[in-house]
Design a protein around this motif. Sequence first.
Motif, PDB file in Angstrom:
ATOM      1  N   PRO A 313      -4.404  -7.603 -12.481  1.00 47.63           N
ATOM      2  CA  PRO A 313      -5.109  -6.534 -11.768  1.00 47.63           C
ATOM      3  C   PRO A 313      -6.607  -6.812 -11.669  1.00 47.63           C
ATOM      4  O   PRO A 313      -7.173  -7.495 -12.524  1.00 47.63           O
ATOM      5  N   HIS A 314      -7.215  -6.283 -10.610  1.00 42.55           N
ATOM      6  CA  HIS A 314      -8.671  -6.304 -10.416  1.00 42.55           C
ATOM      7  C   HIS A 314      -9.209  -7.671 -10.015  1.00 42.55           C
ATOM      8  O   HIS A 314     -10.411  -7.896 -10.024  1.00 42.55           O
ATOM      9  N   ARG A 315      -8.318  -8.592  -9.635  1.00 39.17           N
ATOM     10  CA  ARG A 315      -8.761  -9.892  -9.124  1.00 39.17           C
ATOM     11  C   ARG A 315      -8.190 -10.063  -7.716  1.00 39.17           C
ATOM     12  O   ARG A 315      -7.028 -10.424  -7.559  1.00 39.17           O
ATOM     13  N   LEU A 316      -8.980  -9.761  -6.706  1.00 36.04           N
ATOM     14  CA  LEU A 316      -8.525  -9.836  -5.313  1.00 36.04           C
ATOM     15  C   LEU A 316      -7.119  -9.247  -5.168  1.00 36.04           C
ATOM     16  O   LEU A 316      -6.220  -9.867  -4.629  1.00 36.04           O
ATOM     17  N   GLU A 317      -6.968  -8.056  -5.671  1.00 37.22           N
ATOM     18  CA  GLU A 317      -5.674  -7.372  -5.724  1.00 37.22           C
ATOM     19  C   GLU A 317      -5.500  -6.480  -4.484  1.00 37.22           C
ATOM     20  O   GLU A 317      -6.269  -5.536  -4.277  1.00 37.22           O
ATOM     21  N   PHE A 318      -4.513  -6.798  -3.663  1.00 36.38           N
ATOM     22  CA  PHE A 318      -4.229  -5.974  -2.481  1.00 36.38           C
ATOM     23  C   PHE A 318      -3.723  -4.608  -2.945  1.00 36.38           C
ATOM     24  O   PHE A 318      -2.816  -4.517  -3.763  1.00 36.38           O
ATOM     25  N   VAL A 319      -4.319  -3.540  -2.416  1.00 34.59           N
ATOM     26  CA  VAL A 319      -3.962  -2.192  -2.850  1.00 34.59           C
ATOM     27  C   VAL A 319      -3.104  -1.486  -1.809  1.00 34.59           C
ATOM     28  O   VAL A 319      -2.015  -0.996  -2.105  1.00 34.59           O
ATOM     29  N   GLN A 320      -3.590  -1.451  -0.558  1.00 35.09           N
ATOM     30  CA  GLN A 320      -2.956  -0.606   0.447  1.00 35.09           C
ATOM     31  C   GLN A 320      -3.538  -0.950   1.812  1.00 35.09           C
ATOM     32  O   GLN A 320      -4.664  -1.432   1.918  1.00 35.09           O
ATOM     33  N   GLU A 321      -2.774  -0.698   2.850  1.00 36.68           N
ATOM     34  CA  GLU A 321      -3.316  -0.799   4.208  1.00 36.68           C
ATOM     35  C   GLU A 321      -3.411   0.611   4.773  1.00 36.68           C
ATOM     36  O   GLU A 321      -2.449   1.373   4.721  1.00 36.68           O
ATOM     37  N   ILE A 322      -4.589   0.964   5.288  1.00 34.21           N
ATOM     38  CA  ILE A 322      -4.799   2.285   5.880  1.00 34.21           C
ATOM     39  C   ILE A 322      -5.336   2.100   7.292  1.00 34.21           C
ATOM     40  O   ILE A 322      -6.374   1.444   7.490  1.00 34.21           O
ATOM     41  N   ASP A 323      -4.621   2.626   8.262  1.00 36.31           N
ATOM     42  CA  ASP A 323      -5.014   2.515   9.683  1.00 36.31           C
ATOM     43  C   ASP A 323      -5.311   1.076  10.078  1.00 36.31           C
ATOM     44  O   ASP A 323      -6.283   0.780  10.798  1.00 36.31           O
ATOM     45  N   GLY A 324      -4.501   0.152   9.552  1.00 38.51           N
ATOM     46  CA  GLY A 324      -4.632  -1.261   9.928  1.00 38.51           C
ATOM     47  C   GLY A 324      -5.687  -2.034   9.163  1.00 38.51           C
ATOM     48  O   GLY A 324      -5.858  -3.238   9.380  1.00 38.51           O
ATOM     49  N   ALA A 325      -6.430  -1.375   8.259  1.00 39.04           N
ATOM     50  CA  ALA A 325      -7.436  -2.065   7.434  1.00 39.04           C
ATOM     51  C   ALA A 325      -6.886  -2.266   6.025  1.00 39.04           C
ATOM     52  O   ALA A 325      -6.290  -1.356   5.450  1.00 39.04           O
ATOM     53  N   ALA A 326      -7.093  -3.458   5.473  1.00 40.92           N
ATOM     54  CA  ALA A 326      -6.612  -3.770   4.120  1.00 40.92           C
ATOM     55  C   ALA A 326      -7.670  -3.394   3.094  1.00 40.92           C
ATOM     56  O   ALA A 326      -8.868  -3.650   3.291  1.00 40.92           O
ATOM     57  N   TYR A 327      -7.232  -2.783   1.994  1.00 45.07           N
ATOM     58  CA  TYR A 327      -8.129  -2.408   0.900  1.00 45.07           C
ATOM     59  C   TYR A 327      -7.823  -3.313  -0.297  1.00 45.07           C
ATOM     60  O   TYR A 327      -6.676  -3.365  -0.766  1.00 45.07           O
ATOM     61  N   ILE A 328      -8.848  -4.015  -0.769  1.00 41.68           N
ATOM     62  CA  ILE A 328      -8.666  -5.025  -1.824  1.00 41.68           C
ATOM     63  C   ILE A 328      -9.569  -4.709  -3.022  1.00 41.68           C
ATOM     64  O   ILE A 328     -10.775  -4.479  -2.872  1.00 41.68           O
ATOM     65  N   ASN A 329      -8.959  -4.727  -4.210  1.00 40.84           N
ATOM     66  CA  ASN A 329      -9.651  -4.441  -5.470  1.00 40.84           C
ATOM     67  C   ASN A 329     -10.016  -5.744  -6.170  1.00 40.84           C
ATOM     68  O   ASN A 329      -9.155  -6.449  -6.681  1.00 40.84           O
ATOM     69  N   ASP A 330     -11.310  -6.043  -6.203  1.00 40.69           N
ATOM     70  CA  ASP A 330     -11.806  -7.235  -6.904  1.00 40.69           C
ATOM     71  C   ASP A 330     -12.854  -6.798  -7.928  1.00 40.69           C
ATOM     72  O   ASP A 330     -13.919  -7.390  -8.054  1.00 40.69           O
TER      73      ASP A 330
END
Length: 459
Positions: A313-330
């Motif tokens: 977790p927390h290393r370029l971790e893909f979280v979710q796509e919202i309205d076509g945009a990707a949210y990434i937790n780094d």
Amino acid sequence: MNERIVILGGGESGVGAAILARQKGYDVFLSDGGNLAPDRRRTLKSQKIDFEEGGHSEELIMDASLVVKSPGIPDSAPLVQKIVSKDIPVISEIEFAYRFIDKAKVIAITGTNGKTTTSMLTYHLLKTAGYKVALGGNVGKSLAGLVAEGGYHYYVVEVSSFQLDGIQNFRPDVAVLLNITPDHLDRYEYNFNKYVTSKFRILENLTNEQAFIYCADSEPVTEEISRRKIEASMFAMSASNNNKLSAYLKEEHLIFNFQFKKDSAEYKIPVSEISLIGKHNMVNSMAAVLSALCMEVPIEKVLKGLKNFKNAPHRLEFVQEIDGAAYINDSKATNVDSVYYALDGVKGDIIWIAGGIDKGNDYKQIEKLVAKKVKGLICMGKDNSALTEFFGSKLDRIAEVDSVKKAIHQAHEWANEGDVVLLSPACASFDLFDNYEDRGNKFKRAVNKLAKTLKTKEA
């Protein structure tokens, strides 16, 4: 009378070493200058291991025939200096554990950045291939604790420079050195060359029967190699196209020219088949694949493992796509070096969320990347002056927020389809959060909550 061993430090490595020493018949005493965690105290009592906490009793330490020192205690500590002056050997826990590894194979991975991801991926490749493998060292359980458990045929060990400083006979079957950049210099008299020498101790006992895997993109690594005579079989990797190397990146493929002992083969793996993001992770993947091949893991099983690996977790971790945009937790990117890798590796225009406690960051090294890839910067911290002053005249859109919720809502407002919202802070987290994990977890919760809210509205 049993040989007396003293363990200095009651953390994960110290308690693991104490358990293994007890199992092997030593007279064991553990001494910790601070307070032990309750679970470790219980473990020591259940194992009938003598210990003290809240200070060191020199008279109980100086009659040891061997001392195993926690990596957190510097060699310069007065107590350690006194032990050395009495000619009592002082070693690290990985050295002690290694002495009790019989026929099992060891893959040791070090580097300033990327060693946890590489260790976890290497372990995953061997595990999914059906090997009896353990993961430990600087990540997870201590090597000594794993050796005490027994039953493993392979050990994947993440090793830090502090652990390598205390080796004598430690000789992994595969040694991986990913990169070296200035870090922990306070432990090395602010001398970068001493830190480089420490990292290179991973090669100290290797012969031509062992493999040495290294990244040819790291200048300090290649410069040091040019000064040394290395006996181990060498495997060079690069994130650029260089067909003279053992592994390299070419046209969205990882290319391998593998030759070790009697094995020789060529492999081509599409980047699309790898679950990790970013060029630096392609090097980490090459290191893990080469390590697995050296352990004779069939390529079909390597491919399967690459595809279904999930990073920490927390290393370029893909979280979710919202309205076509990707949210990434780094969130673990707490320095500019790490942010460089994130910005370089992510595809698409970026809404960058950064900030926290600035550690004297030099943002010049990411200036060009930010200009090329970032369409908006959201500064999340109590004091954002370092970020706003540097990027204020360079970006059209900069916002300042003091919570994850506000950051996510601002990012959603700016993001278009195909964009990436990237939390990669470049700073410590302690102004608004407990630690980087807390920051990353709150980011993930906020993203998932926004996604849920938007879905409810659509319904």
